[in-house]
Write a protein that holds these residues in place. Structure first.
Motif, PDB file in Angstrom:
ATOM      1  N   PHE A   1       0.815  -1.207   0.000  1.00 26.33           N
ATOM      2  CA  PHE A   1       0.000   0.000   0.000  1.00 26.33           C
ATOM      3  C   PHE A   1       0.853   1.262   0.000  1.00 26.33           C
ATOM      4  CE2 PHE A   1      -3.385  -2.777   1.805  1.00 26.33           C
ATOM      5  CZ  PHE A   1      -4.357  -2.473   0.866  1.00 26.33           C
TER       6      PHE A   1
ATOM      7  N   ALA B   1     -13.979   3.285  -2.098  1.00 27.16           N
ATOM      8  CA  ALA B   1     -12.805   2.636  -2.690  1.00 27.16           C
ATOM      9  C   ALA B   1     -12.364   1.357  -1.972  1.00 27.16           C
ATOM     10  CB  ALA B   1     -11.617   3.599  -2.806  1.00 27.16           C
ATOM     11  N   ASN B   2     -13.231   0.802  -1.144  1.00 26.63           N
ATOM     12  CA  ASN B   2     -12.883  -0.485  -0.536  1.00 26.63           C
ATOM     13  C   ASN B   2     -12.648  -1.553  -1.596  1.00 26.63           C
ATOM     14  OD1 ASN B   2     -12.669  -0.613   2.334  1.00 26.63           O
ATOM     15  ND2 ASN B   2     -14.789   0.063   2.443  1.00 26.63           N
TER      16      ASN B   2
ATOM     17  N   MET C   1      -9.199  -1.275  -2.830  1.00 28.51           N
ATOM     18  CA  MET C   1      -8.198  -1.619  -1.823  1.00 28.51           C
ATOM     19  C   MET C   1      -8.058  -3.130  -1.656  1.00 28.51           C
ATOM     20  SD  MET C   1      -6.822   1.117  -0.740  1.00 28.51           S
ATOM     21  CE  MET C   1      -7.087   2.549  -1.747  1.00 28.51           C
ATOM     22  N   VAL C   2      -9.179  -3.853  -1.796  1.00 23.55           N
ATOM     23  CA  VAL C   2      -9.110  -5.301  -1.590  1.00 23.55           C
ATOM     24  C   VAL C   2      -8.868  -6.076  -2.881  1.00 23.55           C
ATOM     25  CG1 VAL C   2     -10.587  -5.176   0.446  1.00 23.55           C
ATOM     26  CG2 VAL C   2     -11.628  -5.658  -1.778  1.00 23.55           C
TER      27      VAL C   2
ATOM     28  N   GLU D   1      -0.650   6.947  -6.076  1.00 23.68           N
ATOM     29  CA  GLU D   1      -0.497   8.397  -6.011  1.00 23.68           C
ATOM     30  C   GLU D   1       0.889   8.653  -5.420  1.00 23.68           C
ATOM     31  OE1 GLU D   1      -3.245  10.684  -6.568  1.00 23.68           O
ATOM     32  OE2 GLU D   1      -1.643  12.155  -6.486  1.00 23.68           O
TER      33      GLU D   1
ATOM     34  N   VAL E   1       3.264  10.875  -3.153  1.00 25.31           N
ATOM     35  CA  VAL E   1       3.175  11.839  -2.061  1.00 25.31           C
ATOM     36  C   VAL E   1       4.583  12.219  -1.634  1.00 25.31           C
ATOM     37  CG1 VAL E   1       2.172  12.278   0.204  1.00 25.31           C
ATOM     38  CG2 VAL E   1       1.148  10.550  -1.262  1.00 25.31           C
ATOM     39  N   ASP E   2       4.833  13.494  -1.477  1.00 27.72           N
ATOM     40  CA  ASP E   2       6.142  13.944  -0.992  1.00 27.72           C
ATOM     41  C   ASP E   2       6.027  14.359   0.459  1.00 27.72           C
ATOM     42  OD1 ASP E   2       7.424  13.544  -3.397  1.00 27.72           O
ATOM     43  OD2 ASP E   2       6.919  15.534  -4.150  1.00 27.72           O
ATOM     44  N   ASP E   3       7.035  13.997   1.226  1.00 29.29           N
ATOM     45  CA  ASP E   3       7.028  14.372   2.633  1.00 29.29           C
ATOM     46  C   ASP E   3       8.405  14.941   2.978  1.00 29.29           C
ATOM     47  OD1 ASP E   3       6.071  14.742   5.134  1.00 29.29           O
ATOM     48  OD2 ASP E   3       5.948  12.628   5.687  1.00 29.29           O
TER      49      ASP E   3
ATOM     50  N   GLN F   1       1.758   5.565  -2.835  1.00 26.56           N
ATOM     51  CA  GLN F   1       0.726   4.848  -2.087  1.00 26.56           C
ATOM     52  C   GLN F   1      -0.453   4.535  -2.990  1.00 26.56           C
ATOM     53  OE1 GLN F   1      -0.257   7.420   1.251  1.00 26.56           O
ATOM     54  NE2 GLN F   1      -2.076   8.161   0.203  1.00 26.56           N
ATOM     55  N   LEU F   2      -1.049   3.370  -2.730  1.00 27.21           N
ATOM     56  CA  LEU F   2      -2.196   2.957  -3.535  1.00 27.21           C
ATOM     57  C   LEU F   2      -3.376   3.884  -3.281  1.00 27.21           C
ATOM     58  CD1 LEU F   2      -1.977  -0.862  -3.032  1.00 27.21           C
ATOM     59  CD2 LEU F   2      -2.327   0.198  -5.239  1.00 27.21           C
ATOM     60  N   ILE F   3      -4.037   4.283  -4.349  1.00 25.50           N
ATOM     61  CA  ILE F   3      -5.326   4.943  -4.176  1.00 25.50           C
ATOM     62  C   ILE F   3      -6.324   4.195  -5.037  1.00 25.50           C
ATOM     63  CG2 ILE F   3      -4.346   7.210  -3.735  1.00 25.50           C
ATOM     64  CD1 ILE F   3      -5.655   7.908  -6.566  1.00 25.50           C
TER      65      ILE F   3
ATOM     66  N   SER G   1     -12.067   6.636  -5.545  1.00 31.14           N
ATOM     67  CA  SER G   1     -11.869   7.818  -4.708  1.00 31.14           C
ATOM     68  C   SER G   1     -12.003   9.080  -5.553  1.00 31.14           C
ATOM     69  CB  SER G   1     -10.464   7.819  -4.088  1.00 31.14           C
ATOM     70  OG  SER G   1     -10.382   6.856  -3.089  1.00 31.14           O
TER      71      SER G   1
ATOM     72  N   THR H   1     -10.255  11.669  -5.504  1.00 34.01           N
ATOM     73  CA  THR H   1      -8.941  12.134  -5.961  1.00 34.01           C
ATOM     74  C   THR H   1      -8.604  11.620  -7.357  1.00 34.01           C
ATOM     75  OG1 THR H   1      -8.193  12.096  -3.691  1.00 34.01           O
ATOM     76  CG2 THR H   1      -6.495  12.076  -5.375  1.00 34.01           C
TER      77      THR H   1
END
Lengths: 242, 358
Positions: free
Chosen positions: B82, B256-257, B260-261, B269, B271-273, B284-286, B290, B292
């Motif tokens: 994920f 979006a369950n 996810m399954v 997607e 993501v920067d941190d 990360q999975l989206i 969703s 987004t």
């Protein structure tokens, strides 16, 4: 507020970048500053004075963040909306005549323009830390709006609704909390607020029926979304199961 | 193919043999509290041997018994997690890529549909040389499959050609006929070696017959009664039928369950941190359900929820085959089970097919 302190303390260097000019709980009351780079507002406005204060702060602030479910959605005080305000005051205070309060409750963006929303009751300190770090490096976090369900799955949590039959507002609630309640085997109660996209009256009605089948009655459902999602809920409520 | 016989204790014995013989970590379905997850299996006591699962649309309950199917999580969560850290960049702009390979891994007790899902990933990411996937995939040194003689109510693997029996891409398969009879078959030379080490006897004609009767019954139960080509062509014709797609997705709340399954959903997607003095890039999975998804600078190209639900279905049955020549749906039924409002993918494709077939 604890979450802001937690965010500020999360990295050693973070405090070096910020000069906290006003924060009643941790600084002494200072004079009204001339200019603020980043303003975090907590709470909704419920009196005329509060509205004036918020407007004044908007004028001197570059970037305004509505922080927490009260600021974003209205908060639990929105439960009184629709009831007689005098009666509500009398429930709570022995001398209600001293209480000067509006009968409605305004999320911050109903009073001033807001640049960013961080929902949650309480907010997630990681979201605040991310904002603080990115703001000083002249960027901003990008929100990924989705349901709490995705956060459950990423954490490897088994769906409490499907696997245990526990009523859960996760599917219709905006993400950001890190799926705290389902992590402890409880259903989500929607403290980050209803999603303000993808839903409409008929979908909400069907979902409420689903929760009812699992033991959450409609009054409880309505009360919960009113308390944590007033702004979004008020868009739907007129047609909802009436 | 030569079939062998054993009992429940031989499954546990083989678990110990492969762990020891291949010096590998074992991953598979295991008990976790009152439910089941896909994760590292530390000891054979965690294996879901005496577990029964009842699964219906929006409903999953675990009890004692014999008919374990699968959980919401799948081998995807090991091979394509994920959340994956892709790289870090320091203040001098040096890029550090993380070593993301695993210790040698055996997938144990995964299902034929899971193997089919791994085949989908192998084509998707293998063809594109995705290093993050390939590093993890290469660490898989053995695959032991449990065939489904007692499939779930929501399963339709027979229609998709992915089960309920193991067909390819496995080393050893087993099927629980009853507590005293478990049928084993080898799918590779490694599987043959394991069979020899476990000292399994050849199955008798009677054993094979009992196994085949149950297998035929399982195939019948997991068949939708429509061919995949019919599903595919009717879906293609339905694309502009807004009314139909609004109707079949009317209960959907965009949680979006299902994504996810799903063991083959891979949309991610970036993501920067910021961590300390470093910038961290995370994938990360989206889910395509969703909001987004389709939200881009300047607008949103799938703003209405029904268009995202339609995309989910069309991708599985129409677009994957164009991309990799395999269906993206393996018929595991997870999207139906784990949908909190019980939207049933079988009903969706049947509804579309009944309107557009022929």
């Amino acid at each position: 507020m604890n979450q802001v302190v937690r965010a500020l303390a999360s990295e050693e260097k973070l405090l070096n970048f910020y000069n906290i000019v006003l924060f009643d709980e941790i600084t002494e009351r200072l004079e009204m500053p001339k200019k603020i780079d980043l303003l975090l507002i907590e709470g909704s406005t419920v009196t005329r004075e509060q509205e004036e204060v918020v407007k004044k702060f908007r004028e001197i602030s570059d970037f305004v963040v509505a922080m927490g479910t009260c600021a974003v959605q209205g908060g639990v005080q929105a439960l009184r909306i629709g009831d007689d305000i005098e009666k509500v005051k009398a429930y709570v205070y022995p001398n209600p005549e001293h209480i000067d309060v509006n009968k409605d409750v305004k999320p911050v963006d109903n009073v001033i323009s807001v640049d960013m929303f961080i929902p949650g009751c309480p907010v997630n300190h990681e979201a605040i830390a991310s904002l603080l770090k990115k703001f000083v490096s002249e960027g901003l976090p990008i929100a990924i709006p989705e349901s709490v369900c995705s956060e459950c799955k990423r954490k490897g949590i088994v769906c409490v609704m499907v696997a245990y039959g526990i009523p859960c507002l996760g599917p219709i609630t905006i993400s950001g909390c890190g799926a705290i309640c389902p992590s402890f085997g409880r259903g989500c109660y929607g403290c980050f607020g209803l999603k303000d996209f993808d839903l409409d009256n008929s979908k909400l009605k069907m979902f409420a029926q689903q929760l009812k089948d699992l033991g959450m009655d409609n009054d409880r459902f309505e009360q919960t979304v009113k308390a944590y999602s007033w702004k979004t809920w008020s868009k739907y409520q007129n047609v909802y199961h009436r | 193919m030569q079939l062998y016989r054993g009992g429940i204790e031989d499954i546990i014995n083989i678990y110990n043999i492969v762990k020891e013989f291949l010096k590998a970590d074992v991953y598979g379905y295991k008990r976790y509290g009152n439910s089941l997850v896909f994760d590292f299996i530390e000891s054979s006591s965690e294996l879901p041997i005496d577990v029964h699962v009842v699964q219906r649309p929006g409903f999953y309950r675990v009890s004692r018994g014999f008919g374990f199917i699968h959980s919401s999580h799948s081998p995807k969560n090991l091979l394509y997690p994920f959340k994956q850290e892709l790289f870090r960049v320091d203040q001098e702009l040096n890029i550090k890529t993380l070593e993301n390979s695993l210790k040698p891994v055996i997938l144990f007790g995964i299902k034929p549909c899971d193997v089919a899902a791994i085949n989908v990933f192998d084509k998707l990411f293998g063809n594109n040389f995705n290093p993050y996937y390939l590093n993890r995939r290469r660490s898989v040194v053995g695959i032991v499959v449990e065939e489904c003689l007692n499939p779930g109510e929501t399963c339709f693997c027979s229609t998709m050609g992915t089960g309920p029996d193991a067909r390819n891409g496995f080393d050893l398969a087993f099927a629980k006929v009853d507590r005293d009879l478990v049928i084993f078959k080898a799918g590779s030379s490694l599987g043959e070696k394991i069979v020899a080490k476990a000292n399994l006897q050849k199955a008798s004609d009677d054993d094979v017959k009992r196994y085949e009767i149950l297998l035929e019954e399982a195939k019948r139960k997991t068949n939708l009664g429509i061919g995949v080509e019919d599903i595919q062509t009717s879906l293609e014709k339905s694309i502009t039928d807004v009314e139909l797609w609004r109707k079949v997705s009317e209960k959907c709340v965009g949680c979006a369950n299902c994504n996810m399954v799903c063991p083959t959903c891979f949309c991610s997607e970036i993501v920067d941190d910021v961590v300390g003095d470093e910038a961290v890039r995370i994938m990360q999975l989206i889910g395509c359900l969703s909001y987004t998804y389709g939200l881009v600078a300047g607008g949103h190209f799938r703003k209405e929820l029904y268009t995202r639900y339609r995309h989910f279905i069309l991708h599985k049955f129409v677009f994957y085959p164009k991309q990799i020549d395999l269906f993206g749906c393996v018929g595991c039924g997870r999207c139906t089970v784990w949908c909190p409002v019980g939207i049933d993918i079988r009903e969706t494709v049947k509804t579309v097919a009944s309107r557009y077939r022929g």
